[in-house]
Motif scaffolding. Structure first.
Motif, PDB file in Angstrom:
ATOM      1  N   HIS A   6     -31.160 -39.420  37.417  1.00  0.00           N
ATOM      2  CA  HIS A   6     -31.553 -40.766  37.856  1.00  0.00           C
ATOM      3  C   HIS A   6     -30.323 -41.639  37.778  1.00  0.00           C
ATOM      4  CE1 HIS A   6     -33.717 -44.495  38.301  1.00  0.00           C
ATOM      5  NE2 HIS A   6     -33.252 -44.912  37.136  1.00  0.00           N
ATOM      6  N   GLN A   7     -30.064 -42.370  38.825  1.00  0.00           N
ATOM      7  CA  GLN A   7     -28.932 -43.296  38.848  1.00  0.00           C
ATOM      8  C   GLN A   7     -29.464 -44.687  38.536  1.00  0.00           C
ATOM      9  OE1 GLN A   7     -25.779 -42.226  39.332  1.00  0.00           O
ATOM     10  NE2 GLN A   7     -25.111 -44.253  38.754  1.00  0.00           N
ATOM     11  N   PRO A   8     -29.242 -45.182  37.324  1.00  0.00           N
ATOM     12  CA  PRO A   8     -29.782 -46.495  36.972  1.00  0.00           C
ATOM     13  C   PRO A   8     -29.054 -47.611  37.737  1.00  0.00           C
ATOM     14  CG  PRO A   8     -28.448 -45.661  35.194  1.00  0.00           C
ATOM     15  CD  PRO A   8     -28.524 -44.577  36.228  1.00  0.00           C
ATOM     16  N   ILE A   9     -29.653 -48.781  37.701  1.00  0.00           N
ATOM     17  CA  ILE A   9     -29.068 -49.955  38.339  1.00  0.00           C
ATOM     18  C   ILE A   9     -27.694 -50.207  37.728  1.00  0.00           C
ATOM     19  CG2 ILE A   9     -29.357 -52.453  38.665  1.00  0.00           C
ATOM     20  CD1 ILE A   9     -32.403 -51.914  38.503  1.00  0.00           C
ATOM     21  N   GLY A  26     -44.486 -35.958  34.049  1.00  0.00           N
ATOM     22  CA  GLY A  26     -43.300 -35.716  34.866  1.00  0.00           C
ATOM     23  C   GLY A  26     -42.400 -36.937  34.938  1.00  0.00           C
ATOM     24  N   ASN A  27     -42.903 -38.089  34.481  1.00  0.00           N
ATOM     25  CA  ASN A  27     -42.072 -39.293  34.430  1.00  0.00           C
ATOM     26  C   ASN A  27     -41.055 -39.163  33.306  1.00  0.00           C
ATOM     27  OD1 ASN A  27     -43.670 -40.298  36.459  1.00  0.00           O
ATOM     28  ND2 ASN A  27     -44.813 -41.689  35.147  1.00  0.00           N
ATOM     29  N   LYS A  44     -39.586 -39.013  41.203  1.00  0.00           N
ATOM     30  CA  LYS A  44     -38.873 -39.306  42.451  1.00  0.00           C
ATOM     31  C   LYS A  44     -37.847 -40.417  42.280  1.00  0.00           C
ATOM     32  CE  LYS A  44     -42.479 -37.639  45.484  1.00  0.00           C
ATOM     33  NZ  LYS A  44     -43.368 -37.915  46.598  1.00  0.00           N
ATOM     34  N   GLY A  45     -37.737 -40.980  41.072  1.00  0.00           N
ATOM     35  CA  GLY A  45     -36.711 -41.986  40.799  1.00  0.00           C
ATOM     36  C   GLY A  45     -37.150 -43.424  40.920  1.00  0.00           C
ATOM     37  N   SER A  46     -38.437 -43.678  41.154  1.00  0.00           N
ATOM     38  CA  SER A  46     -38.928 -45.056  41.262  1.00  0.00           C
ATOM     39  C   SER A  46     -39.149 -45.649  39.876  1.00  0.00           C
ATOM     40  CB  SER A  46     -40.246 -45.104  42.034  1.00  0.00           C
ATOM     41  OG  SER A  46     -40.074 -44.620  43.335  1.00  0.00           O
ATOM     42  N   LEU A  47     -38.724 -46.873  39.695  1.00  0.00           N
ATOM     43  CA  LEU A  47     -38.909 -47.570  38.429  1.00  0.00           C
ATOM     44  C   LEU A  47     -40.365 -48.006  38.302  1.00  0.00           C
ATOM     45  CD1 LEU A  47     -37.494 -48.836  35.919  1.00  0.00           C
ATOM     46  CD2 LEU A  47     -37.269 -50.911  37.289  1.00  0.00           C
TER      47      LEU A  47
END
Length: 183
Positions: A6-9, A26-27, A44-47
């Motif tokens: 995951h690429q954070p902000i 899975g989160n 899927k990478g959604s916050l």
């Protein structure tokens, strides 16, 4: 090999003292100590959500922030997923479950599952409690419960089963399962 990332902000970086935990859903739950935040991100990478700490200057350390070292998710009862809810009469009759404990532990911990067929009282049939070990670190634990004692005489069709999964701390999950016995 990278299984997930995951690429954070931009600006959310924790060179040390952060934590990450893959949840049974899975989160991913993560803490970024240097920016005082906790996040939950989908596979899927959604916050999903974020919690930020903004301390008053007098309360915080030299960098005017709280450092979040560790983060954990707790559930009020074990999580239970039914993997199979039918069986053929010609095969061993069993109920297959996937279970997770209420909290992520680093070691195995004891659990117990009991299955009841029918209503409470004289007409109900109950399996002997089956002991198992919850896998550590939120890894799924698969449990197969033999149900032969619940069908002393073959009765094809659907019956409602009551399933209880209990952990070593006494926390229990109760679920009803429509189980089909196919002739």
């Amino acid at each position: 090999r990278v299984a997930w990332q995951h690429q954070p902000i931009l600006g959310r970086y924790s060179p040390r003292f952060g934590d990450v935990c893959r949840l049974p859903s899975g989160n991913t739950l993560a803490s970024f100590s240097f920016v005082s935040s906790i996040v939950e991100v989908t596979a899927k990478g959604s916050l999903l959500w974020e919690l930020k700490f903004h301390p008053k200057k007098k309360m915080a350390g030299p960098f005017n922030q709280f450092w979040v070292w560790n983060v954990e998710r707790f559930f009020p009862e074990p999580l239970v997923e039914v993997l199979s809810s039918s069986a053929r009469l010609s095969e061993p009759v069993q109920l297959r479950l996937r279970v997770f404990n209420t909290v992520r532990l680093r070691t195995r911990s004891q659990g117990m599952v009991t299955v009841q067929r029918g209503l409470s009282g004289s007409r109900s049939l109950v399996t002997d409690p089956q002991r198992f070990s919850f896998e550590p670190n939120w890894l799924p634990t698969e449990v197969s419960v033999p149900l032969g004692d619940l069908w002393p005489t073959p009765e094809c069709g659907t019956q409602e089963l009551s399933v209880e999964v209990r952990n070593a701390d006494g926390q229990a999950a109760n679920t009803r399962v429509p189980f089909q016995l196919v002739c």
